[in-house]
Structures are given as C-alpha cells and as structure tokens.
Design a protein around this motif. Sequence first.
Motif, PDB file in Angstrom:
ATOM      1  N   SER A 130       0.836  -1.211   0.000  1.00  0.00           N
ATOM      2  CA  SER A 130       0.000   0.000   0.000  1.00  0.00           C
ATOM      3  C   SER A 130       0.868   1.257   0.000  1.00  0.00           C
ATOM      4  CB  SER A 130      -0.903  -0.046   1.237  1.00  0.00           C
ATOM      5  OG  SER A 130      -1.168   1.238   1.731  1.00  0.00           O
ATOM      6  N   ARG A 144      -0.944   9.132  -7.203  1.00  0.00           N
ATOM      7  CA  ARG A 144      -1.372   7.926  -6.490  1.00  0.00           C
ATOM      8  C   ARG A 144      -2.496   7.212  -7.230  1.00  0.00           C
ATOM      9  NH1 ARG A 144      -5.151   6.258  -2.288  1.00  0.00           N
ATOM     10  NH2 ARG A 144      -4.465   4.118  -2.078  1.00  0.00           N
ATOM     11  N   LEU A 194      -3.139  -7.327   3.467  1.00  0.00           N
ATOM     12  CA  LEU A 194      -4.373  -7.040   2.717  1.00  0.00           C
ATOM     13  C   LEU A 194      -4.761  -8.239   1.854  1.00  0.00           C
ATOM     14  CD1 LEU A 194      -3.766  -3.350   1.526  1.00  0.00           C
ATOM     15  CD2 LEU A 194      -4.942  -4.159   3.583  1.00  0.00           C
ATOM     16  N   PRO A 254       0.057   4.550   0.509  1.00  0.00           N
ATOM     17  CA  PRO A 254      -0.054   5.421   1.683  1.00  0.00           C
ATOM     18  C   PRO A 254       0.587   4.817   2.926  1.00  0.00           C
ATOM     19  CG  PRO A 254      -2.249   4.838   0.812  1.00  0.00           C
ATOM     20  CD  PRO A 254      -1.250   4.233  -0.102  1.00  0.00           C
ATOM     21  N   HIS A 267      -3.125  12.702  -4.310  1.00  0.00           N
ATOM     22  CA  HIS A 267      -4.149  11.665  -4.176  1.00  0.00           C
ATOM     23  C   HIS A 267      -4.836  11.337  -5.499  1.00  0.00           C
ATOM     24  CE1 HIS A 267      -4.457  10.317  -0.144  1.00  0.00           C
ATOM     25  NE2 HIS A 267      -4.551  11.529   0.366  1.00  0.00           N
ATOM     26  N   GLU A 269      -5.931   7.707   7.584  1.00  0.00           N
ATOM     27  CA  GLU A 269      -5.655   8.626   6.467  1.00  0.00           C
ATOM     28  C   GLU A 269      -4.197   9.097   6.511  1.00  0.00           C
ATOM     29  OE1 GLU A 269      -7.408   9.380   3.737  1.00  0.00           O
ATOM     30  OE2 GLU A 269      -8.930   7.993   4.443  1.00  0.00           O
ATOM     31  N   SER A 270      -3.453   8.655   5.505  1.00  0.00           N
ATOM     32  CA  SER A 270      -2.008   8.891   5.505  1.00  0.00           C
ATOM     33  C   SER A 270      -1.623  10.372   5.627  1.00  0.00           C
ATOM     34  CB  SER A 270      -1.381   8.300   4.240  1.00  0.00           C
ATOM     35  OG  SER A 270      -1.966   8.845   3.086  1.00  0.00           O
ATOM     36  N   GLN A 303     -11.743  -0.129   7.138  1.00  0.00           N
ATOM     37  CA  GLN A 303     -10.941  -1.332   6.827  1.00  0.00           C
ATOM     38  C   GLN A 303      -9.812  -1.038   5.852  1.00  0.00           C
ATOM     39  OE1 GLN A 303     -14.176  -3.982   5.629  1.00  0.00           O
ATOM     40  NE2 GLN A 303     -14.357  -4.724   7.734  1.00  0.00           N
ATOM     41  N   LYS A 304      -9.119   0.073   6.098  1.00  0.00           N
ATOM     42  CA  LYS A 304      -7.991   0.437   5.236  1.00  0.00           C
ATOM     43  C   LYS A 304      -6.761   0.773   6.066  1.00  0.00           C
ATOM     44  CE  LYS A 304     -10.805   2.088   1.407  1.00  0.00           C
ATOM     45  NZ  LYS A 304     -10.820   0.819   0.696  1.00  0.00           N
ATOM     46  N   VAL A 305      -5.598   0.484   5.468  1.00  0.00           N
ATOM     47  CA  VAL A 305      -4.326   0.905   6.058  1.00  0.00           C
ATOM     48  C   VAL A 305      -3.839   2.136   5.298  1.00  0.00           C
ATOM     49  CG1 VAL A 305      -3.557  -1.331   6.929  1.00  0.00           C
ATOM     50  CG2 VAL A 305      -3.114  -0.751   4.535  1.00  0.00           C
ATOM     51  N   PRO A 306      -3.022   2.981   5.925  1.00  0.00           N
ATOM     52  CA  PRO A 306      -2.427   2.873   7.250  1.00  0.00           C
ATOM     53  C   PRO A 306      -3.321   3.409   8.361  1.00  0.00           C
ATOM     54  CG  PRO A 306      -1.627   4.850   6.177  1.00  0.00           C
ATOM     55  CD  PRO A 306      -2.532   4.157   5.188  1.00  0.00           C
ATOM     56  N   GLN A 361      -7.421  -6.820   6.944  1.00  0.00           N
ATOM     57  CA  GLN A 361      -8.038  -5.510   7.231  1.00  0.00           C
ATOM     58  C   GLN A 361      -9.523  -5.648   7.573  1.00  0.00           C
ATOM     59  OE1 GLN A 361      -7.370  -6.766   4.345  1.00  0.00           O
ATOM     60  NE2 GLN A 361      -8.426  -5.812   2.640  1.00  0.00           N
ATOM     61  N   ARG A 362     -10.105  -6.812   7.276  1.00  0.00           N
ATOM     62  CA  ARG A 362     -11.528  -7.021   7.575  1.00  0.00           C
ATOM     63  C   ARG A 362     -11.742  -7.769   8.901  1.00  0.00           C
ATOM     64  NH1 ARG A 362     -11.278  -7.430   1.935  1.00  0.00           N
ATOM     65  NH2 ARG A 362     -11.062  -9.699   1.923  1.00  0.00           N
TER      66      ARG A 362
END
Length: 128
Positions: free
Chosen positions: A15, A111, A39, A17, A107, A70-71, A56-59, A44-45
Amino acid sequence: MASRLPLRVYFDLLSQPSRAVLIFLRRTGIPHVEKPVALRKGEQRSPEFTKLNPNQKVPVIVDNGFVLTESVAILKYLATKYDIPQFWYPVDSMQRAKVDEYMAWQHATVRYHASKVFILEVWTKKSF
Ligand SMILES: N[C@@H](CCC(=O)N[C@@H](CS)C(=O)NCC(=O)O)C(=O)O
C-alpha cells in the motif's frame, strides 16, 4: 510521570499510503512498533482491525490510545507532534503550504494512476 505506550503503525507494504507513513517513521526515527496487516489475506476485515478503522484500510496509527487513519492526516500529525528536522514540514507558512499543496494534489493524480497500474499489472495477476 504517566507511562506512554509506544506508537503503533498498521500497514501493508503493498500500500502506497502505508509506505509513505512507514518511510516517514523510519527516516525520522520516531519510535514506533510495526504491525503488518496482510491485505491479500483480508486481515483488514478482521474484527480487531475494523475496531481501529471501520473503513478497513491501512495505514492506521495508534498513539497512546489515539487512533488516526488517512495517511496525509497521519503525516501531518506526526510532523507537528514529534521533534523532527524542520525540512520535513516547515513552520514557515508558505513553505508549509507547498508541502500541503503536494499532499492534496497527489491523491487524485500520481497515487490514483499508479494504483490503477498496480491493480492491473500486479494485484489481478497475483504475481507476489
Ligand atoms: N486515503 C487513504 C487511502 C487508504 C487506502 O486506500 N488503503 C488501501 C491500500 S492502498 C487499503 O487499505 N485497502 C484495503 C481494502 O480496500 O480492503 C490514505 O491515504 O490513507
């Protein structure tokens, strides 16, 4: 003196971010504990991770109980909270605005397009 828990960072090196946050932590030397979240295995879930980030997102970071996702928000938080060299996030308002300008721009440009290449060329072909 109240004891301080070490900052934890949840990430996956696939990932972008996540890598931005991890590189920043490593390069600045901010003490942290690394918590990989795979992932590709759907970690993440998991219920534990979903408690930290319902999206359910990194980081994600957890700083002494304070959870932040949110990076870009994480990078700004770390840069202002910790004592790090000025060049990372200058105090001068115009210089800082240029850093913010890039972080707002990347973003939907660098990205976004790079992630499309990654999804098409790597993720869908499962070549890792
Ligand atoms: N805007 C977020 C994006 C976070 C994001 O999209 N993370 C992706 C990996 S790059 C993720 O965790 N995806 C897992 C999923 O959607 O299941 C940030 O900058 O932190």
